[in-house]
Design a protein around this motif. Structure first.
Motif, PDB file in Angstrom:
ATOM      1  N   ASP A   1      16.567 -13.509 -12.656  1.00  0.00           N
ATOM      2  CA  ASP A   1      17.578 -14.488 -12.269  1.00  0.00           C
ATOM      3  C   ASP A   1      18.889 -14.255 -13.020  1.00  0.00           C
ATOM      4  OD1 ASP A   1      15.919 -15.734 -10.447  1.00  0.00           O
ATOM      5  OD2 ASP A   1      15.327 -17.346 -11.823  1.00  0.00           O
ATOM      6  N   GLN A   2      18.795 -13.900 -14.301  1.00  0.00           N
ATOM      7  CA  GLN A   2      20.012 -13.615 -15.071  1.00  0.00           C
ATOM      8  C   GLN A   2      20.737 -12.406 -14.492  1.00  0.00           C
ATOM      9  OE1 GLN A   2      18.538 -13.177 -19.063  1.00  0.00           O
ATOM     10  NE2 GLN A   2      18.547 -15.376 -19.470  1.00  0.00           N
ATOM     11  N   PHE A   3      19.978 -11.388 -14.120  1.00  0.00           N
ATOM     12  CA  PHE A   3      20.589 -10.212 -13.515  1.00  0.00           C
ATOM     13  C   PHE A   3      21.243 -10.584 -12.184  1.00  0.00           C
ATOM     14  CE2 PHE A   3      20.557  -6.588 -10.678  1.00  0.00           C
ATOM     15  CZ  PHE A   3      21.286  -5.680 -11.431  1.00  0.00           C
ATOM     16  N   GLY A   4      20.577 -11.423 -11.400  1.00  0.00           N
ATOM     17  CA  GLY A   4      21.149 -11.864 -10.124  1.00  0.00           C
ATOM     18  C   GLY A   4      22.467 -12.592 -10.335  1.00  0.00           C
ATOM     19  N   ASP A   5      22.526 -13.437 -11.361  1.00  0.00           N
ATOM     20  CA  ASP A   5      23.776 -14.140 -11.663  1.00  0.00           C
ATOM     21  C   ASP A   5      24.880 -13.158 -12.028  1.00  0.00           C
ATOM     22  OD1 ASP A   5      22.543 -16.568 -11.169  1.00  0.00           O
ATOM     23  OD2 ASP A   5      22.169 -16.992 -13.293  1.00  0.00           O
ATOM     24  N   LYS A   6      24.540 -12.126 -12.796  1.00  0.00           N
ATOM     25  CA  LYS A   6      25.535 -11.117 -13.166  1.00  0.00           C
ATOM     26  C   LYS A   6      25.979 -10.318 -11.940  1.00  0.00           C
ATOM     27  CE  LYS A   6      24.137 -10.633 -17.957  1.00  0.00           C
ATOM     28  NZ  LYS A   6      23.694  -9.728 -19.005  1.00  0.00           N
ATOM     29  N   ALA A   7      25.038 -10.037 -11.042  1.00  0.00           N
ATOM     30  CA  ALA A   7      25.387  -9.308  -9.816  1.00  0.00           C
ATOM     31  C   ALA A   7      26.336 -10.135  -8.964  1.00  0.00           C
ATOM     32  CB  ALA A   7      24.122  -8.963  -9.034  1.00  0.00           C
ATOM     33  N   LYS A   8      26.073 -11.434  -8.842  1.00  0.00           N
ATOM     34  CA  LYS A   8      26.966 -12.299  -8.060  1.00  0.00           C
ATOM     35  C   LYS A   8      28.347 -12.360  -8.699  1.00  0.00           C
ATOM     36  CE  LYS A   8      23.799 -15.676  -7.648  1.00  0.00           C
ATOM     37  NZ  LYS A   8      23.197 -16.968  -7.270  1.00  0.00           N
ATOM     38  N   ASP A   9      28.396 -12.446 -10.018  1.00  0.00           N
ATOM     39  CA  ASP A   9      29.682 -12.464 -10.717  1.00  0.00           C
ATOM     40  C   ASP A   9      30.457 -11.179 -10.430  1.00  0.00           C
ATOM     41  OD1 ASP A   9      31.660 -13.490 -12.601  1.00  0.00           O
ATOM     42  OD2 ASP A   9      30.918 -11.942 -13.963  1.00  0.00           O
ATOM     43  N   TYR A  10      29.771 -10.052 -10.495  1.00  0.00           N
ATOM     44  CA  TYR A  10      30.405  -8.761 -10.231  1.00  0.00           C
ATOM     45  C   TYR A  10      30.921  -8.703  -8.797  1.00  0.00           C
ATOM     46  CZ  TYR A  10      31.052  -3.769  -9.565  1.00  0.00           C
ATOM     47  OH  TYR A  10      31.587  -2.543  -9.260  1.00  0.00           O
ATOM     48  N   LEU A  11      30.113  -9.142  -7.851  1.00  0.00           N
ATOM     49  CA  LEU A  11      30.530  -9.096  -6.450  1.00  0.00           C
ATOM     50  C   LEU A  11      31.714 -10.007  -6.161  1.00  0.00           C
ATOM     51  CD1 LEU A  11      27.087  -9.001  -4.620  1.00  0.00           C
ATOM     52  CD2 LEU A  11      28.769  -7.155  -4.775  1.00  0.00           C
ATOM     53  N   HIS A  12      31.859 -11.054  -6.954  1.00  0.00           N
ATOM     54  CA  HIS A  12      32.959 -11.988  -6.746  1.00  0.00           C
ATOM     55  C   HIS A  12      34.172 -11.654  -7.604  1.00  0.00           C
ATOM     56  CE1 HIS A  12      30.651 -14.409  -4.050  1.00  0.00           C
ATOM     57  NE2 HIS A  12      29.696 -14.560  -4.942  1.00  0.00           N
TER      58      HIS A  12
ATOM     59  N   LYS B   1      32.655   4.047  -4.421  1.00  0.00           N
ATOM     60  CA  LYS B   1      33.164   3.576  -3.130  1.00  0.00           C
ATOM     61  C   LYS B   1      32.224   2.552  -2.512  1.00  0.00           C
ATOM     62  CE  LYS B   1      35.791   7.710  -1.951  1.00  0.00           C
ATOM     63  NZ  LYS B   1      35.921   8.841  -1.016  1.00  0.00           N
ATOM     64  N   MET B   2      30.918   2.799  -2.678  1.00  0.00           N
ATOM     65  CA  MET B   2      29.945   1.841  -2.149  1.00  0.00           C
ATOM     66  C   MET B   2      30.090   0.495  -2.850  1.00  0.00           C
ATOM     67  SD  MET B   2      26.585   4.262  -1.583  1.00  0.00           S
ATOM     68  CE  MET B   2      25.471   2.916  -1.694  1.00  0.00           C
ATOM     69  N   ALA B   3      30.274   0.515  -4.164  1.00  0.00           N
ATOM     70  CA  ALA B   3      30.440  -0.733  -4.911  1.00  0.00           C
ATOM     71  C   ALA B   3      31.707  -1.451  -4.481  1.00  0.00           C
ATOM     72  CB  ALA B   3      30.469  -0.451  -6.408  1.00  0.00           C
ATOM     73  N   ASP B   4      32.783  -0.697  -4.269  1.00  0.00           N
ATOM     74  CA  ASP B   4      34.040  -1.304  -3.810  1.00  0.00           C
ATOM     75  C   ASP B   4      33.865  -1.952  -2.441  1.00  0.00           C
ATOM     76  OD1 ASP B   4      35.325  -0.542  -6.128  1.00  0.00           O
ATOM     77  OD2 ASP B   4      36.244   1.252  -5.230  1.00  0.00           O
ATOM     78  N   LYS B   5      33.140  -1.277  -1.541  1.00  0.00           N
ATOM     79  CA  LYS B   5      32.895  -1.838  -0.210  1.00  0.00           C
ATOM     80  C   LYS B   5      32.049  -3.102  -0.305  1.00  0.00           C
ATOM     81  CE  LYS B   5      33.455   2.245   2.640  1.00  0.00           C
ATOM     82  NZ  LYS B   5      32.899   3.037   3.746  1.00  0.00           N
ATOM     83  N   ALA B   6      31.054  -3.080  -1.190  1.00  0.00           N
ATOM     84  CA  ALA B   6      30.208  -4.262  -1.366  1.00  0.00           C
ATOM     85  C   ALA B   6      31.023  -5.433  -1.904  1.00  0.00           C
ATOM     86  CB  ALA B   6      29.040  -3.951  -2.302  1.00  0.00           C
ATOM     87  N   LYS B   7      31.888  -5.171  -2.864  1.00  0.00           N
ATOM     88  CA  LYS B   7      32.727  -6.235  -3.419  1.00  0.00           C
ATOM     89  C   LYS B   7      33.676  -6.775  -2.362  1.00  0.00           C
ATOM     90  CE  LYS B   7      34.308  -6.091  -7.637  1.00  0.00           C
ATOM     91  NZ  LYS B   7      34.921  -5.661  -8.912  1.00  0.00           N
ATOM     92  N   ASP B   8      34.234  -5.898  -1.544  1.00  0.00           N
ATOM     93  CA  ASP B   8      35.150  -6.315  -0.483  1.00  0.00           C
ATOM     94  C   ASP B   8      34.408  -7.213   0.506  1.00  0.00           C
ATOM     95  OD1 ASP B   8      37.663  -6.255   0.967  1.00  0.00           O
ATOM     96  OD2 ASP B   8      36.636  -4.931   2.406  1.00  0.00           O
ATOM     97  N   TRP B   9      33.215  -6.765   0.947  1.00  0.00           N
ATOM     98  CA  TRP B   9      32.433  -7.553   1.884  1.00  0.00           C
ATOM     99  C   TRP B   9      32.043  -8.890   1.267  1.00  0.00           C
ATOM    100  CZ3 TRP B   9      27.547  -9.616   1.827  1.00  0.00           C
ATOM    101  CH2 TRP B   9      27.087 -10.127   3.038  1.00  0.00           C
ATOM    102  N   ALA B  10      31.606  -8.881   0.009  1.00  0.00           N
ATOM    103  CA  ALA B  10      31.193 -10.120  -0.662  1.00  0.00           C
ATOM    104  C   ALA B  10      32.365 -11.081  -0.788  1.00  0.00           C
ATOM    105  CB  ALA B  10      30.600  -9.812  -2.031  1.00  0.00           C
ATOM    106  N   GLY B  11      33.567 -10.539  -1.005  1.00  0.00           N
ATOM    107  CA  GLY B  11      34.738 -11.402  -1.084  1.00  0.00           C
ATOM    108  C   GLY B  11      35.033 -12.108   0.230  1.00  0.00           C
ATOM    109  N   LYS B  12      34.693 -11.460   1.329  1.00  0.00           N
ATOM    110  CA  LYS B  12      34.914 -12.042   2.649  1.00  0.00           C
ATOM    111  C   LYS B  12      33.736 -12.906   3.098  1.00  0.00           C
ATOM    112  CE  LYS B  12      37.791  -8.178   4.083  1.00  0.00           C
ATOM    113  NZ  LYS B  12      37.874  -6.965   4.910  1.00  0.00           N
ATOM    114  N   ASN B  13      32.568 -12.697   2.513  1.00  0.00           N
ATOM    115  CA  ASN B  13      31.344 -13.408   2.898  1.00  0.00           C
ATOM    116  C   ASN B  13      30.584 -13.891   1.663  1.00  0.00           C
ATOM    117  OD1 ASN B  13      31.272 -12.592   5.918  1.00  0.00           O
ATOM    118  ND2 ASN B  13      31.563 -10.662   4.845  1.00  0.00           N
TER     119      ASN B  13
END
Length: 80
Positions: free
Chosen positions: A43-54, A5-17
């Protein structure tokens, strides 16, 4: 709270911001890279995190033998 649920909320927020989310990931990656080194891997992990959030799919675990980098000599790993 459930981690899913936390991951879903983070993805939702990231989609809006998306710009704010990317900025937070970049800042976090910079701090971790400066503290522990291995900036390229961080940096590679950060790129993967951004991809996941988007909306990207969860990444598979790294191939065997390619786990997290070893800790520098004389430093103990952080404790959970």
């Amino acid at each position: 709270m459930d981690l899913g649920k936390m991951a879903d909320k983070a993805k939702d927020w990231a989609g809006k911001n998306p710009d704010k989310a990317d900025g937070y990931v970049d800042k976090g990656a910079d701090v971790v890279g400066e503290k522990f080194g291995h900036e390229q891997q961080v940096d590679q992990f950060g790129d993967k995190a951004k991809d996941y959030l988007h909306g990207g799919q969860e990444q598979p675990p790294p191939p065997e033998g390619q786990g997290p980098p070893p800790h520098p000599p004389g430093e103990e790993p952080p404790r959970p």
